[in-house]
Design an enzyme around this catalytic site. Structure first.
Site, mmCIF file in Angstrom:
data_model
loop_
_atom_site.group_PDB
_atom_site.id
_atom_site.type_symbol
_atom_site.label_atom_id
_atom_site.label_comp_id
_atom_site.label_asym_id
_atom_site.label_seq_id
_atom_site.Cartn_x
_atom_site.Cartn_y
_atom_site.Cartn_z
ATOM 1 N N ASP A 23 8.524 17.207 21.196
ATOM 2 C CA ASP A 23 8.230 15.846 21.639
ATOM 3 C C ASP A 23 9.004 14.794 20.863
ATOM 4 O O ASP A 23 9.141 13.663 21.335
ATOM 5 C CB ASP A 23 6.728 15.567 21.507
ATOM 6 C CG ASP A 23 5.932 16.220 22.629
ATOM 7 O OD1 ASP A 23 6.577 16.757 23.548
ATOM 8 O OD2 ASP A 23 4.697 16.199 22.582
ATOM 9 N N ASN A 28 7.093 1.900 7.219
ATOM 10 C CA ASN A 28 6.326 3.108 7.537
ATOM 11 C C ASN A 28 7.219 4.239 8.014
ATOM 12 O O ASN A 28 7.437 5.200 7.303
ATOM 13 C CB ASN A 28 5.245 2.805 8.577
ATOM 14 C CG ASN A 28 3.906 2.488 7.941
ATOM 15 O OD1 ASN A 28 3.763 2.484 6.725
ATOM 16 N ND2 ASN A 28 2.915 2.201 8.765
ATOM 17 N N ASP A 85 -2.947 -3.273 7.553
ATOM 18 C CA ASP A 85 -1.628 -2.754 7.233
ATOM 19 C C ASP A 85 -0.547 -3.345 8.133
ATOM 20 O O ASP A 85 0.602 -3.511 7.715
ATOM 21 C CB ASP A 85 -1.617 -1.230 7.380
ATOM 22 C CG ASP A 85 -2.362 -0.551 6.246
ATOM 23 O OD1 ASP A 85 -2.724 -1.252 5.275
ATOM 24 O OD2 ASP A 85 -2.599 0.667 6.330
ATOM 25 N N GLY A 86 -0.907 -3.670 9.376
ATOM 26 C CA GLY A 86 0.068 -4.283 10.274
ATOM 27 C C GLY A 86 0.561 -5.622 9.777
ATOM 28 O O GLY A 86 1.736 -5.970 9.955
#
Length: 538
Positions: A405, A375, A296-297
């Protein structure tokens, strides 16, 4: 009661009078004065009550609360007015840009009128051919909905020369049409809302797949590979050789890959590449198809190379975990032959357009370079030990204040990535929407949201934040957001078309079954009815 108490009660007894004294001439309340005024009101409210408090002090506290609410409403009204003014200015700039383009077209037409008669005839023929092609494209769009000139054509190329336009026509053209399983299938439907006998019903829904059909043969292919992998390097050499010898295609690769291929053999000197970033911006005018070898990268890297229109991508799975790579490298010849022959199912993956606006900017147009993400964009606290404090707005409406966070703004394609790990839902990639997912919020009632694709999200770091925030885009290009800085996020106009092995829905379900082992468990054992067990025991 002392005179000072009587004076203070009189000054705050009416909310309208107290607010009007803070308003400047332009009708807006200064944000800094609002903050100080509201803090002063809160300090007064938190003071220890004096013994023997009478009704006047109770009325005084109620008046202070009224003033605090009025100050808050004034601040929200100012933010809403600024957003509306920025939207009108954006529309004005767009209209101004269109007028400038029309003037340039008129000047080019006048210049072309001074050339010799022979060139005039040739240009007239080219214009007639272009008009005929435009008519064909328009008729095609009216019949089928989506065409290649709408997906891949750069809007900024209208003012280019005739030479550039002729180069564009050399690209392979294709048509995207709605596809269904059979003429009588339940997917062959459209969006029709009927108003019959006073009842509002959705008669039919659009649940069809998108199919790509080539109208001319592809000529150029771009191959992008995962670095530092021997198996990928071997497969790339085999694929390049097969595409050139069997399919007679022009092949583009990255400069790094071309150097590796030439090191292996000098026969790969026909492989083309680019020299600078300017040539990368023009790749979509040359490339008909993109092939990725990795996970996917690698698909994210391929999408990031195209700032505008993106050619169809054929992703091969050579990574550890892939939700966007349905094709297997063992059968790359059969897969590519099927894709090049067509038709093939397509998933249009939406992207987010992100812009950072600094506090020192005079307006929302003084932004840094826009960033496209496939993404998600993540806003977190970085190395700070303090909670992240973020004010979130959806168009002109206040959403919430994030304390935790961080926050994830994700596409539906990224719903199986960081957003899923933070508790977000898995969403079909062709569902148009923006996922609003908090990261470890400091509130158990803070649940994720899915917002429609037409909204614009504005994330602001308030001035009372204890520390700055950090934004990362698809896991890279990390930027610091100081107090007063804002991040604008909206849906990008150009999606990323990826080829499917079966269809969009089947590939999505296969990816969550194979990649996540979704809902995988042993089937509950069946011991049979109680009567049968009693018979066996006897």
């Amino acid at each position: 009661m002392s005179p000072s108490n009587h004076d203070s009660t009189a000054s705050f007894g009416h909310g309208d009078t107290s607010v009007s004294c803070l308003k400047p001439e332009n009708g807006f309340v200064d944000s800094l004065s609002l903050v100080h005024s509201e803090k002063a009101v809160e300090e007064l409210l938190q003071q220890t009550p004096v013994e023997g408090m009478d009704e006047h002090l109770i009325e005084f506290s109620e008046a202070l609360r009224t003033v605090a609410k009025a100050l808050r409403r004034a601040a929200e009204g100012k933010a809403s007015a600024q957003a509306e003014a920025a939207e009108w200015k954006r529309r004005y700039e767009l209209e101004k840009t269109r007028n400038i383009q029309m003037e340039r077209k008129a000047q080019i037409a006048e210049q072309n009128g001074n050339i010799d008669c022979g060139k005039v005839k040739n240009s007239d023929k080219q214009l007639m051919q272009q008009n005929e092609l435009d008519k064909i494209f328009d008729e095609c769009c009216m019949k089928h909905g989506i065409c290649s000139h709408e997906v891949l054509r750069d809007r900024g190329s209208d003012s280019s020369s005739n030479v550039d336009r002729s180069k564009m026509m050399r690209k392979a053209s294709f048509k995207l049409s709605w596809w269904c399983k059979g003429e009588n299938g339940d997917q062959h439907k459209h969006d029709i809302v009927s108003f019959e006998k006073g009842n509002i019903t959705t008669a039919e829904r659009s649940s069809k797949q998108i199919s790509l059909k080539w109208e001319s043969d592809p000529q150029t292919v771009l191959i992008l590979t995962k670095p530092n992998s021997v198996s990928v390097r071997i497969l790339c050499a085999q694929m390049v050789r097969w595409l050139k010898e069997k399919k007679k295609l022009n092949i583009y690769v990255e400069p790094r890959v071309r150097a590796e291929l030439l090191t292996e053999s000098s026969d790969f000197n026909y492989v083309q590449t680019w020299k600078d970033d300017q040539e990368i911006l023009l790749l979509h005018t040359k490339v008909d198809l993109v092939i990725t070898l990795g996970g996917d990268g690698t698909v994210l890297w391929a999408a990031s190379m195209f700032k505008g229109p993106v050619p169809p991508i054929v992703p091969f799975s050579l990574g550890s975990l892939g939700f966007m790579t349905p094709f297997h490298s063992e059968h790359f010849k059969e897969c590519l032959d099927s894709v090049l022959r067509g038709p093939v199912s397509i998933t249009l993956r939406h992207r987010l357009l992100c812009r950072v606006i600094r506090d020192a900017a005079k307006n929302e147009y003084e932004t840094e370079e826009p960033i496209l993400v496939l993404n998600e964009v993540t806003i977190d606290r970085g190395i700070s030990s303090y909670l992240t404090n973020l004010e979130c707005y959806c168009d002109n409406s206040f959403v919430t204040c994030v304390q935790g966070d961080g926050l994830i703004l994700s596409t539906t394609s990224g719903s199986t990535a960081y957003s899923l790990a933070a508790g977000g839902s898995m969403v079909h990639p062709q569902v148009p929407g923006i996922l609003f997912t908090p990261i470890c919020p400091h509130s158990l009632s803070f649940r994720p949201l899915i917002l429609p694709e037409h909204v614009t999200l504005r994330i602001v770091v308030p001035f009372n934040s204890r520390s700055p925030a950090w934004a990362s885009f698809d896991g890279k290009d990390r930027k610091q957001l100081a107090a007063g800085d804002a991040l604008l996020c909206s849906m990008a106009p150009c999606p990323v078309p990826t080829a499917c092995q079966v269809d969009s829905t089947s590939d999505f379900l296969s990816s969550i079954h194979d990649g996540l082992h979704w809902n995988l468990r042993k089937t509950q054992s069946f011991d049979g009815p109680w009567e049968l067990q009693d018979m066996i025991q006897i």
